[in-house]
Design a protein around this motif. Structure first.
Motif, mmCIF file in Angstrom:
data_model
loop_
_atom_site.group_PDB
_atom_site.id
_atom_site.type_symbol
_atom_site.label_atom_id
_atom_site.label_comp_id
_atom_site.label_asym_id
_atom_site.label_seq_id
_atom_site.Cartn_x
_atom_site.Cartn_y
_atom_site.Cartn_z
ATOM 1 N N VAL A 6 -24.700 16.579 17.732
ATOM 2 C CA VAL A 6 -25.173 15.533 18.636
ATOM 3 C C VAL A 6 -25.115 16.085 20.063
ATOM 4 C CG1 VAL A 6 -24.880 13.137 19.355
ATOM 5 C CG2 VAL A 6 -24.176 13.840 17.063
ATOM 6 N N LEU A 52 -27.726 7.390 19.728
ATOM 7 C CA LEU A 52 -26.373 6.882 19.540
ATOM 8 C C LEU A 52 -26.290 5.376 19.715
ATOM 9 C CD1 LEU A 52 -24.222 9.596 21.384
ATOM 10 C CD2 LEU A 52 -24.439 9.236 18.923
ATOM 11 N N VAL A 68 -19.512 16.697 11.759
ATOM 12 C CA VAL A 68 -20.244 16.389 12.989
ATOM 13 C C VAL A 68 -19.584 17.087 14.168
ATOM 14 C CG1 VAL A 68 -20.960 14.568 14.590
ATOM 15 C CG2 VAL A 68 -20.991 14.142 12.110
ATOM 16 N N ASP A 70 -19.899 16.854 18.183
ATOM 17 C CA ASP A 70 -20.455 15.911 19.160
ATOM 18 C C ASP A 70 -20.332 16.461 20.576
ATOM 19 O OD1 ASP A 70 -21.253 13.759 20.644
ATOM 20 O OD2 ASP A 70 -19.627 12.435 20.031
ATOM 21 N N LYS A 90 -20.394 6.603 21.069
ATOM 22 C CA LYS A 90 -19.414 7.291 20.212
ATOM 23 C C LYS A 90 -18.857 6.348 19.150
ATOM 24 C CE LYS A 90 -19.592 10.840 23.061
ATOM 25 N NZ LYS A 90 -20.365 12.035 22.750
ATOM 26 N N LEU A 93 -21.310 6.142 16.463
ATOM 27 C CA LEU A 93 -21.343 7.372 15.673
ATOM 28 C C LEU A 93 -20.195 7.403 14.668
ATOM 29 C CD1 LEU A 93 -22.495 10.172 15.053
ATOM 30 C CD2 LEU A 93 -21.113 11.078 16.954
ATOM 31 N N TYR A 105 -14.825 15.819 12.319
ATOM 32 C CA TYR A 105 -15.464 15.495 13.606
ATOM 33 C C TYR A 105 -14.879 16.359 14.715
ATOM 34 C CZ TYR A 105 -16.910 12.441 17.535
ATOM 35 O OH TYR A 105 -17.430 11.930 18.695
ATOM 36 N N PHE A 107 -14.973 16.835 18.776
ATOM 37 C CA PHE A 107 -15.313 16.056 19.972
ATOM 38 C C PHE A 107 -14.913 16.818 21.222
ATOM 39 C CE2 PHE A 107 -13.565 12.971 23.154
ATOM 40 C CZ PHE A 107 -14.765 12.409 23.552
#
Length: 329
Positions: A6, A52, A68, A70, A90, A93, A105, A107
């Protein structure tokens, strides 16, 4: 493993995409504009349209995805606020990931975000870190201090063009890192189980103050910088003024970063344990000296080529003009 990235068209996101592809991952990129993201498709990534802030599009994008990464965040020029993209987006998501039973994930936050609650984006990043800590996700939080790429527009280009470099009265040294190197940590996190449910600083080898960066650019470009100092109070006042207009909220939020600079404290952290955990070599990371030297060498070479081409064209035109003025008999 299939990754959804993303924010793949951004400064950091495109490097994460490139790294993941180079490492052999199947990469899918969530994009708002297929046209703008065409270069990612050329690299080998699959593009899926989505937003998003539109949860229904996220369900389709996440189908068959394993993890993912991000890298999305609001830009100063975005019409949507930091709160919309970096908080509400977020949350959408994560909710979509939970519906799809995806728990891995990565981040990107900001180093020391918890220390600056009055800086909107840093406060949002901090709050989302806390939200992740209370979730069931196998998250990894990476906390850069600043991107080397951002220094090009702030310092390198103005110095090359003879324009002013704008500074506030006091600046905090920052350990900038090349986004290419930050991407290495993001992709590597997926392969190291010890990074799960953990937060890590991701910073350069040393912290650089504004004057140090200017001297480095002067040395690499063989030019003298024009420095203009703006009173901190003026920047704060401008930020407050811009908050009266919705279209300029993101700009005001960026100006709020002057509060970080005003502390004079280094934005830096030890990376010794981080390199050990990720099994990466600090010697393979770019230093700011190398990054700037490579940039200026490339640009100065290009400028020289352009000047030579212009001189050649000018000489050619002059010769044609002379031939017309003085015909041969």
């Amino acid at each position: 493993m299939t990754l959804l990235i993303v924010g793949a068209t951004g400064t950091l996101g495109r490097q994460v995409t490139r790294r993941a592809l180079d490492q052999g991952y199947e990469v899918r990129c969530l994009v708002r504009s297929q046209k703008r993201a065409a270069f990612l498709k050329e690299w080998g990534a699959q593009l899926v349209s989505g937003n998003l802030l539109d949860p229904e599009t996220l369900d389709d994008a996440l189908e068959g995805v394993t993890a993912v990464i991000d890298a999305a965040t609001a830009r100063a020029t975005d019409s949507l606020s930091n709160k919309k993209i970096d908080w509400e987006g977020k949350l959408n998501l994560v909710a979509a990931m939970q519906r799809a039973s995806i728990d891995r994930y990565v981040f990107f936050s900001i180093l020391d975000s918890e220390k600056f609650p009055d800086v909107p984006l840093m406060n949002i990043k901090c709050c989302f870190e806390k939200y992740l800590a209370e979730s069931d996700l196998k998250y990894t939080i990476l906390r850069p201090a600043g991107f080397m790429q951002g220094l090009i527009g702030q310092y390198a280009i103005p110095i090359l063009e003879g324009q002013s470099v704008w500074l506030t009265g006091q600046t905090a040294p920052i350990a900038f890192m090349d986004t290419i190197d930050i991407a290495k940590f993001a992709v590597r996190a997926l392969e190291v189980s010890d990074t799960e449910r953990q937060s890590f600083p991701v910073v350069g080898t040393r912290a650089w103050g504004a004057q140090d960066i200017i001297k480095l650019c002067e040395r690499c470009s063989d030019k003298t910088a024009k420095v203009t100092t703006v009173p901190l109070g003026l920047v704060r006042g401008l930020g407050k003024f811009l908050r009266f207009f919705q279209w300029s909220w993101n700009i005001a939020d960026r100006l709020a970063f002057t509060e970080v600079m005003a502390t004079g404290r280094e934005l830096n952290a030890s990376m010794d344990e981080v390199y050990q955990t990720f099994d990466l070599d600090v010697g393979e990371m770019s230093t700011l000296e190398d990054y700037m030297q490579e940039y200026f060498s490339r640009i100065l070479k290009k400028l020289k080529e352009v000047e030579m081409a212009q001189a050649k064209q000018k000489k050619k035109k002059k010769k044609k003009k002379t031939d017309r003025t003085y015909p041969k008999f």
